[in-house]
Design a protein around this motif. Sequence first.
Motif, PDB file in Angstrom:
ATOM      1  N   GLU A 156       0.828  -1.212   0.000  1.00  0.00           N
ATOM      2  CA  GLU A 156       0.000   0.000   0.000  1.00  0.00           C
ATOM      3  C   GLU A 156       0.857   1.254   0.000  1.00  0.00           C
ATOM      4  O   GLU A 156       0.532   2.242  -0.677  1.00  0.00           O
ATOM      5  N   TYR A 157       1.956   1.223   0.742  1.00  0.00           N
ATOM      6  CA  TYR A 157       2.864   2.371   0.783  1.00  0.00           C
ATOM      7  C   TYR A 157       3.460   2.634  -0.599  1.00  0.00           C
ATOM      8  O   TYR A 157       3.500   3.778  -1.067  1.00  0.00           O
ATOM      9  N   VAL A 158       3.920   1.573  -1.264  1.00  0.00           N
ATOM     10  CA  VAL A 158       4.510   1.713  -2.600  1.00  0.00           C
ATOM     11  C   VAL A 158       3.469   2.220  -3.595  1.00  0.00           C
ATOM     12  O   VAL A 158       3.728   3.137  -4.381  1.00  0.00           O
ATOM     13  N   SER A 159       2.264   1.628  -3.564  1.00  0.00           N
ATOM     14  CA  SER A 159       1.195   2.045  -4.479  1.00  0.00           C
ATOM     15  C   SER A 159       0.821   3.512  -4.277  1.00  0.00           C
ATOM     16  O   SER A 159       0.661   4.266  -5.239  1.00  0.00           O
ATOM     17  N   ASP A 160       0.684   3.909  -3.009  1.00  0.00           N
ATOM     18  CA  ASP A 160       0.332   5.300  -2.703  1.00  0.00           C
ATOM     19  C   ASP A 160       1.421   6.259  -3.173  1.00  0.00           C
ATOM     20  O   ASP A 160       1.131   7.354  -3.669  1.00  0.00           O
ATOM     21  N   HIS A 161       2.671   5.852  -3.044  1.00  0.00           N
ATOM     22  CA  HIS A 161       3.793   6.685  -3.473  1.00  0.00           C
ATOM     23  C   HIS A 161       3.776   6.857  -4.994  1.00  0.00           C
ATOM     24  O   HIS A 161       3.956   7.970  -5.505  1.00  0.00           O
ATOM     25  N   LEU A 162       3.532   5.775  -5.714  1.00  0.00           N
ATOM     26  CA  LEU A 162       3.460   5.845  -7.176  1.00  0.00           C
ATOM     27  C   LEU A 162       2.291   6.720  -7.615  1.00  0.00           C
ATOM     28  O   LEU A 162       2.386   7.454  -8.600  1.00  0.00           O
TER      29      LEU A 162
END
Length: 217
Positions: A156-162
């Motif tokens: 979720e952190y990676v997706s939100d960052h992208l």
Amino acid sequence: MSKAKGSVSRSKIGVRYARAFLSSLGFSESSTGSLSADSSSSFEALRLRAEVLTLFSNAFREDREILFTLQNPMIDLERKKGVVLNFAESVFRNLGERYASVQKDITGFLAVVLDNGRISEIVDIARSFQGAVNEIVGIVPVRVYTSRELPQNEKEYVSDHLQRFVSGAVECSWIIDKSILGGCVFEFAGQGRFAGKRIDASLEGRLTGVRQELLGS
């Protein structure tokens, strides 16, 4: 890390058939070259068609018996069509009610592809159709390569960052690649401005950047 062959490129035949299928579903190419939908077609139905078409393209490529039948010039067209349509019927029975609404469109399109002798291009056609649908509904597909399975909170952190850097909705596919030392490698698919872009945020990629900077100083 090896890059998947043909992950971004799409054949002209694939694009042409994908656009023809979209047109038959109530979509047209606008004067600016982008695809726009009329009110009679829903985005969810489009996504279902793309999902099923991809499923069939993978099945035709991986099932040796079907592949032999489709590629054998000694087998006439009607028999090939019968094999494909019977296979399609069995697949839709297993998929369940949610996909029943797209069965007629998918089987009809497969019959047209067979009639035109283009079934060998079905993988490119399905890929092109998926890319066009993603653009219509505003999805940015990203393959994320990591050395290990990430817990849900890290995903979720990676997706939100992208998501901060793209205008569409990021849709990540998570792939484990043991050759990565740490971090992530991102590959953007689809048809938008990020299509084909590859970002190496792995430890190896960062070390390579440091090495190049030191050598250039």
